[in-house]
Design a protein around this motif. Sequence first.
Motif, PDB file in Angstrom:
ATOM      1  N   VAL A 163       0.836  -1.205   0.000  1.00 11.38           N
ATOM      2  CA  VAL A 163       0.000   0.000   0.000  1.00 11.38           C
ATOM      3  C   VAL A 163       0.870   1.254   0.000  1.00 11.38           C
ATOM      4  N   ALA A 164       1.946   1.220   0.794  1.00 10.12           N
ATOM      5  CA  ALA A 164       2.842   2.373   0.846  1.00 10.12           C
ATOM      6  C   ALA A 164       3.516   2.597  -0.508  1.00 10.12           C
ATOM      7  N   ALA A 165       3.919   1.501  -1.155  1.00 11.42           N
ATOM      8  CA  ALA A 165       4.575   1.612  -2.461  1.00 11.42           C
ATOM      9  C   ALA A 165       3.611   2.107  -3.529  1.00 11.42           C
ATOM     10  N   LEU A 166       2.340   1.757  -3.375  1.00  9.20           N
ATOM     11  CA  LEU A 166       1.323   2.180  -4.337  1.00  9.20           C
ATOM     12  C   LEU A 166       1.104   3.677  -4.303  1.00  9.20           C
ATOM     13  N   ARG A 167       1.385   4.320  -3.166  1.00 10.60           N
ATOM     14  CA  ARG A 167       1.188   5.761  -2.998  1.00 10.60           C
ATOM     15  C   ARG A 167      -0.248   6.152  -3.319  1.00 10.60           C
ATOM     16  N   PRO A 168      -1.188   5.860  -2.390  1.00 14.58           N
ATOM     17  CA  PRO A 168      -2.599   6.174  -2.666  1.00 14.58           C
ATOM     18  C   PRO A 168      -2.913   7.652  -2.529  1.00 14.58           C
ATOM     19  N   ASP A 169      -2.186   8.455  -3.306  1.00 15.70           N
ATOM     20  CA  ASP A 169      -2.437   9.894  -3.325  1.00 15.70           C
ATOM     21  C   ASP A 169      -2.367  10.345  -4.781  1.00 15.70           C
ATOM     22  N   GLY A 170      -2.519  11.622  -5.006  1.00 21.36           N
ATOM     23  CA  GLY A 170      -2.514  12.117  -6.366  1.00 21.36           C
ATOM     24  C   GLY A 170      -3.915  12.126  -6.950  1.00 21.36           C
ATOM     25  N   SER A 171      -4.001  12.336  -8.255  1.00 21.49           N
ATOM     26  CA  SER A 171      -5.297  12.421  -8.915  1.00 21.49           C
ATOM     27  C   SER A 171      -5.966  11.055  -8.938  1.00 21.49           C
ATOM     28  N   PRO A 172      -7.305  11.001  -8.987  1.00 19.61           N
ATOM     29  CA  PRO A 172      -8.005   9.711  -9.068  1.00 19.61           C
ATOM     30  C   PRO A 172      -7.567   8.876 -10.266  1.00 19.61           C
ATOM     31  N   ASP A 173      -7.295   9.509 -11.402  1.00 14.41           N
ATOM     32  CA  ASP A 173      -6.842   8.771 -12.583  1.00 14.41           C
ATOM     33  C   ASP A 173      -5.502   8.097 -12.329  1.00 14.41           C
ATOM     34  N   GLU A 174      -4.588   8.816 -11.693  1.00 19.90           N
ATOM     35  CA  GLU A 174      -3.267   8.249 -11.437  1.00 19.90           C
ATOM     36  C   GLU A 174      -3.340   7.161 -10.379  1.00 19.90           C
ATOM     37  N   VAL A 175      -4.151   7.361  -9.347  1.00 16.50           N
ATOM     38  CA  VAL A 175      -4.346   6.318  -8.335  1.00 16.50           C
ATOM     39  C   VAL A 175      -4.910   5.056  -8.981  1.00 16.50           C
ATOM     40  N   ALA A 176      -5.904   5.232  -9.845  1.00 11.73           N
ATOM     41  CA  ALA A 176      -6.517   4.089 -10.520  1.00 11.73           C
ATOM     42  C   ALA A 176      -5.512   3.372 -11.411  1.00 11.73           C
ATOM     43  N   ARG A 177      -4.722   4.124 -12.154  1.00 11.19           N
ATOM     44  CA  ARG A 177      -3.730   3.499 -13.039  1.00 11.19           C
ATOM     45  C   ARG A 177      -2.715   2.681 -12.254  1.00 11.19           C
ATOM     46  N   ARG A 178      -2.181   3.268 -11.171  1.00 10.79           N
ATOM     47  CA  ARG A 178      -1.203   2.540 -10.360  1.00 10.79           C
ATOM     48  C   ARG A 178      -1.841   1.322  -9.710  1.00 10.79           C
ATOM     49  N   MET A 179      -3.091   1.463  -9.269  1.00 10.34           N
ATOM     50  CA  MET A 179      -3.796   0.357  -8.636  1.00 10.34           C
ATOM     51  C   MET A 179      -3.964  -0.813  -9.609  1.00 10.34           C
ATOM     52  N   LEU A 180      -4.393  -0.518 -10.815  1.00  5.03           N
ATOM     53  CA  LEU A 180      -4.620  -1.568 -11.803  1.00  5.03           C
ATOM     54  C   LEU A 180      -3.313  -2.244 -12.207  1.00  5.03           C
ATOM     55  N   LEU A 181      -2.257  -1.464 -12.371  1.00  5.54           N
ATOM     56  CA  LEU A 181      -0.950  -2.043 -12.672  1.00  5.54           C
ATOM     57  C   LEU A 181      -0.472  -2.931 -11.532  1.00  5.54           C
ATOM     58  N   ALA A 182      -0.665  -2.464 -10.287  1.00  3.84           N
ATOM     59  CA  ALA A 182      -0.202  -3.219  -9.131  1.00  3.84           C
ATOM     60  C   ALA A 182      -0.968  -4.522  -8.962  1.00  3.84           C
ATOM     61  N   VAL A 183      -2.285  -4.472  -9.129  1.00  4.83           N
ATOM     62  CA  VAL A 183      -3.083  -5.695  -8.986  1.00  4.83           C
ATOM     63  C   VAL A 183      -2.652  -6.735 -10.016  1.00  4.83           C
ATOM     64  N   ASN A 184      -2.436  -6.302 -11.240  1.00  5.40           N
ATOM     65  CA  ASN A 184      -2.020  -7.225 -12.297  1.00  5.40           C
ATOM     66  C   ASN A 184      -0.648  -7.820 -12.001  1.00  5.40           C
ATOM     67  N   ALA A 185       0.301  -6.960 -11.597  1.00  6.42           N
ATOM     68  CA  ALA A 185       1.653  -7.430 -11.312  1.00  6.42           C
ATOM     69  C   ALA A 185       1.667  -8.363 -10.110  1.00  6.42           C
ATOM     70  N   ARG A 186       0.899  -7.998  -9.077  1.00  5.87           N
ATOM     71  CA  ARG A 186       0.866  -8.825  -7.869  1.00  5.87           C
ATOM     72  C   ARG A 186       0.251 -10.182  -8.152  1.00  5.87           C
ATOM     73  N   ALA A 187      -0.813 -10.201  -8.941  1.00  3.41           N
ATOM     74  CA  ALA A 187      -1.460 -11.468  -9.270  1.00  3.41           C
ATOM     75  C   ALA A 187      -0.517 -12.367 -10.053  1.00  3.41           C
ATOM     76  N   ARG A 188       0.190 -11.804 -11.018  1.00  2.00           N
ATOM     77  CA  ARG A 188       1.139 -12.597 -11.796  1.00  2.00           C
ATOM     78  C   ARG A 188       2.256 -13.136 -10.919  1.00  2.00           C
ATOM     79  N   GLN A 189       2.738 -12.315 -10.001  1.00  5.57           N
ATOM     80  CA  GLN A 189       3.808 -12.743  -9.106  1.00  5.57           C
ATOM     81  C   GLN A 189       3.353 -13.896  -8.218  1.00  5.57           C
ATOM     82  N   LEU A 190       2.172 -13.772  -7.627  1.00 10.86           N
ATOM     83  CA  LEU A 190       1.676 -14.828  -6.742  1.00 10.86           C
ATOM     84  C   LEU A 190       1.412 -16.121  -7.508  1.00 10.86           C
ATOM     85  N   VAL A 191       0.849 -15.996  -8.715  1.00 14.97           N
ATOM     86  CA  VAL A 191       0.609 -17.190  -9.531  1.00 14.97           C
ATOM     87  C   VAL A 191       1.935 -17.851  -9.895  1.00 14.97           C
ATOM     88  N   ALA A 192       2.946 -17.047 -10.227  1.00 16.95           N
ATOM     89  CA  ALA A 192       4.241 -17.608 -10.609  1.00 16.95           C
ATOM     90  C   ALA A 192       4.909 -18.323  -9.436  1.00 16.95           C
TER      91      ALA A 192
END
Length: 222
Positions: A163-192
Amino acid sequence: MKLSALAAQSGVSTTTLKHWIRVGMMPVGSLKNRTTAVYEQRHVERARLILVLRDMYGASTAAILSLTGLIDTPGVTTLEVMNACQEFALGVPDDIAADPAVAEFRERTHELMRRRDWRGYPGAAERGLTYALAQASEVGLDYDVETLMQYADALEPLAGGNVAALRPDGSPDEVARRMLLAVNARARQLVAISSLAHAAASVRSAIERGVAPADIARPPAR
């Protein structure tokens, strides 16, 4: 900035940007004169978000409009945007929250949340776990609450750092973009990692049964 500068900064053609503006995914620019509009950093951030939705998640125009419409709603909170991104990424059916066929798995999810005092109800992640447990059960993987607690023991200490690395601040668009990238990367990492563990277990079993040599499939030497 002009539309050409927006295209250069976002990596999206002017033709595509005009289409996104026309269908409502991208806010219109401010009129500089009767024929020229100017754009701001928020337009760059919106374009980058749409690219993630389109290229990484294969989202339809309707799905993108649903998320960007929420982001553009006055008074929307960061937590609401993050929950919407989780729902988008998890792809949970809309009716899962009330589906009686998954009541048993819903209760397991809620019991896990109660034991760990996890706050997230109602929410996309809560519904997502219910759905995942139901799907796993269909192929013979029946995870009880105690097993889920073992997963939670491993994952919870990592969550704060994520959560700290995600930096849940900034504009809603930027928060959403980082969130979606993080969820995808995290899911791939856990599956791997899970796949590595299961592959290792399969190799170990084959060695123990004498159907594979003892030195098979070792990682590269240093």
